[in-house]
Design an enzyme around this catalytic site. Sequence first.
Site, PDB file in Angstrom:
ATOM      1  N   ARG A 289       0.931   4.489  18.386  1.00  0.00           N
ATOM      2  CA  ARG A 289      -0.484   4.830  18.194  1.00  0.00           C
ATOM      3  C   ARG A 289      -1.376   4.157  19.240  1.00  0.00           C
ATOM      4  O   ARG A 289      -2.270   4.785  19.810  1.00  0.00           O
ATOM      5  CB  ARG A 289      -0.923   4.449  16.782  1.00  0.00           C
ATOM      6  CG  ARG A 289      -0.176   5.223  15.700  1.00  0.00           C
ATOM      7  CD  ARG A 289      -0.690   4.916  14.320  1.00  0.00           C
ATOM      8  NE  ARG A 289       0.175   5.505  13.296  1.00  0.00           N
ATOM      9  CZ  ARG A 289      -0.217   5.860  12.091  1.00  0.00           C
ATOM     10  NH1 ARG A 289      -1.477   5.708  11.741  1.00  0.00           N
ATOM     11  NH2 ARG A 289       0.623   6.373  11.223  1.00  0.00           N
TER      12      ARG A 289
ATOM     13  N   LYS B  57       0.821  -1.211   0.000  1.00  0.00           N
ATOM     14  CA  LYS B  57       0.000   0.000   0.000  1.00  0.00           C
ATOM     15  C   LYS B  57       0.857   1.264   0.000  1.00  0.00           C
ATOM     16  O   LYS B  57       0.369   2.340  -0.341  1.00  0.00           O
ATOM     17  CB  LYS B  57      -0.949   0.013   1.200  1.00  0.00           C
ATOM     18  CG  LYS B  57      -0.311   0.186   2.550  1.00  0.00           C
ATOM     19  CD  LYS B  57      -1.346   0.149   3.656  1.00  0.00           C
ATOM     20  CE  LYS B  57      -0.721   0.294   5.039  1.00  0.00           C
ATOM     21  NZ  LYS B  57      -0.048   1.566   5.245  1.00  0.00           N
ATOM     22  N   ASP B  58       2.140   1.154   0.392  1.00  0.00           N
ATOM     23  CA  ASP B  58       3.041   2.305   0.396  1.00  0.00           C
ATOM     24  C   ASP B  58       3.773   2.496  -0.922  1.00  0.00           C
ATOM     25  O   ASP B  58       4.458   3.498  -1.113  1.00  0.00           O
ATOM     26  CB  ASP B  58       4.099   2.159   1.506  1.00  0.00           C
ATOM     27  CG  ASP B  58       3.504   2.179   2.897  1.00  0.00           C
ATOM     28  OD1 ASP B  58       2.383   2.705   3.052  1.00  0.00           O
ATOM     29  OD2 ASP B  58       4.162   1.671   3.824  1.00  0.00           O
TER      30      ASP B  58
ATOM     31  N   ARG C 146       0.803  10.432  13.574  1.00  0.00           N
ATOM     32  CA  ARG C 146       1.862   9.659  12.925  1.00  0.00           C
ATOM     33  C   ARG C 146       2.486   8.757  13.971  1.00  0.00           C
ATOM     34  O   ARG C 146       2.268   8.915  15.161  1.00  0.00           O
ATOM     35  CB  ARG C 146       2.938  10.590  12.349  1.00  0.00           C
ATOM     36  CG  ARG C 146       2.540  11.380  11.109  1.00  0.00           C
ATOM     37  CD  ARG C 146       2.580  10.530   9.850  1.00  0.00           C
ATOM     38  NE  ARG C 146       3.819   9.801   9.690  1.00  0.00           N
ATOM     39  CZ  ARG C 146       4.956  10.311   9.207  1.00  0.00           C
ATOM     40  NH1 ARG C 146       5.020  11.590   8.865  1.00  0.00           N
ATOM     41  NH2 ARG C 146       6.030   9.560   9.078  1.00  0.00           N
TER      42      ARG C 146
ATOM     43  N   ARG D 157      -7.733   8.761   3.684  1.00  0.00           N
ATOM     44  CA  ARG D 157      -8.770   7.791   3.302  1.00  0.00           C
ATOM     45  C   ARG D 157      -9.597   7.386   4.515  1.00  0.00           C
ATOM     46  O   ARG D 157     -10.829   7.330   4.459  1.00  0.00           O
ATOM     47  CB  ARG D 157      -8.099   6.557   2.676  1.00  0.00           C
ATOM     48  CG  ARG D 157      -9.059   5.397   2.404  1.00  0.00           C
ATOM     49  CD  ARG D 157      -8.285   4.155   1.959  1.00  0.00           C
ATOM     50  NE  ARG D 157      -7.357   3.700   2.985  1.00  0.00           N
ATOM     51  CZ  ARG D 157      -7.683   2.941   4.010  1.00  0.00           C
ATOM     52  NH1 ARG D 157      -8.934   2.534   4.161  1.00  0.00           N
ATOM     53  NH2 ARG D 157      -6.779   2.554   4.886  1.00  0.00           N
ATOM     54  N   ARG D 158      -8.913   7.080   5.618  1.00  0.00           N
ATOM     55  CA  ARG D 158      -9.635   6.685   6.824  1.00  0.00           C
ATOM     56  C   ARG D 158     -10.415   7.852   7.417  1.00  0.00           C
ATOM     57  O   ARG D 158     -11.546   7.683   7.883  1.00  0.00           O
ATOM     58  CB  ARG D 158      -8.661   6.102   7.845  1.00  0.00           C
ATOM     59  CG  ARG D 158      -8.093   4.746   7.420  1.00  0.00           C
ATOM     60  CD  ARG D 158      -7.052   4.249   8.387  1.00  0.00           C
ATOM     61  NE  ARG D 158      -6.530   2.939   7.984  1.00  0.00           N
ATOM     62  CZ  ARG D 158      -5.264   2.561   8.133  1.00  0.00           C
ATOM     63  NH1 ARG D 158      -4.388   3.384   8.684  1.00  0.00           N
ATOM     64  NH2 ARG D 158      -4.877   1.364   7.747  1.00  0.00           N
TER      65      ARG D 158
ATOM     66  N   CYS E 191      -0.607   7.632  -3.256  1.00  0.00           N
ATOM     67  CA  CYS E 191      -0.947   6.625  -2.255  1.00  0.00           C
ATOM     68  C   CYS E 191      -1.663   7.198  -1.046  1.00  0.00           C
ATOM     69  O   CYS E 191      -2.327   6.469  -0.316  1.00  0.00           O
ATOM     70  CB  CYS E 191       0.326   5.905  -1.797  1.00  0.00           C
ATOM     71  SG  CYS E 191       1.193   5.023  -3.110  1.00  0.00           S
TER      72      CYS E 191
END
Length: 314
Positions: A157, A84-85, A151, A132-133, A244
């Site tokens: 997180r 995905k990156d 981040r 996106r989220r 991305c």
Amino acid sequence: MTPGISGTAFRVGTRRSALALTQARQVAAALERAGHRCELVEVTTEGDRNRAPLASIGGQGVFTGALREALLRKEIDVAVHSLKDLPTQNVDGIVLAAVPPREDPRDALVARDGLRLADLPAGARVGTGSPRRLAQLRLLREYDLELVEIRGNVDTRIRKVRDGELDAVVLARAGLTRLGRQDEITDTFDPTAFVPAPGQGALGIECRNSDEDVVRALAGLDESRTRAAVTAERAVLAGIGAGCSAPMGAFAETTGGVEGDDLSLHAVVAAVDGSASVRLSTSGPLGDAEEIGRQLAAALLAEGASRLIEERVT
């Protein structure tokens, strides 16, 4: 000397995060089972050095550029990426040699008190670093959550939830599973409703296309159904001309049909503020994965997807 069974060890390049190292070790172990010696080479990327929001420093590609440069400088022989990156643009001299079987591609919630998304109270603070989220959370819960851009690695997180700074964070389920932290997940989202990033849950393994022995060794790790699914997803991303870190998701799943395997593809493009979205789906033969993605991208653009990306809130 050429890397391989009779030569020197494969130098497997990876970022230094716990998740990246775990993924690289999995790839190295698979190569070693096939008879190749491996050694890990840790590479620091711009995304690791710079803690600014990803969109402001070049998007997800900041995690992959240094690994690709190390390949071209022949400092490593193999680069392991979270797919995905990985930008959709090809780089001369480098080939995506393998896409191994995919881990669970869905997004997941880690929340205090075991809460699911629907159970979070109005005003709950939810952290994510993904436009996106952010967009899809706003689509699902409109404006009653306080969304916080964050981040940091998985541990950082989740610690924000444990310390009470946040009520919940949204992460890729695949990363939590690979780190053995799936028991901390309190909710997992339907990938057709909360659409993952293109390639989420999959690894992309690159090498120099001139290293025939390495290309051949990595081919043994490739899984055709996973590659077809992520090819369709990445074709949507490339087709709408987004990076991305754009507020868009694409998810493909394969199914066995009477006349062969089929592919079902879902995609969404949303304004980050949750004010509008375009959501479409299509399907077709597995062998037409890239064309299916291109066609869905064209349909998204016809419905105004480019306007939503251009109007994204930063």
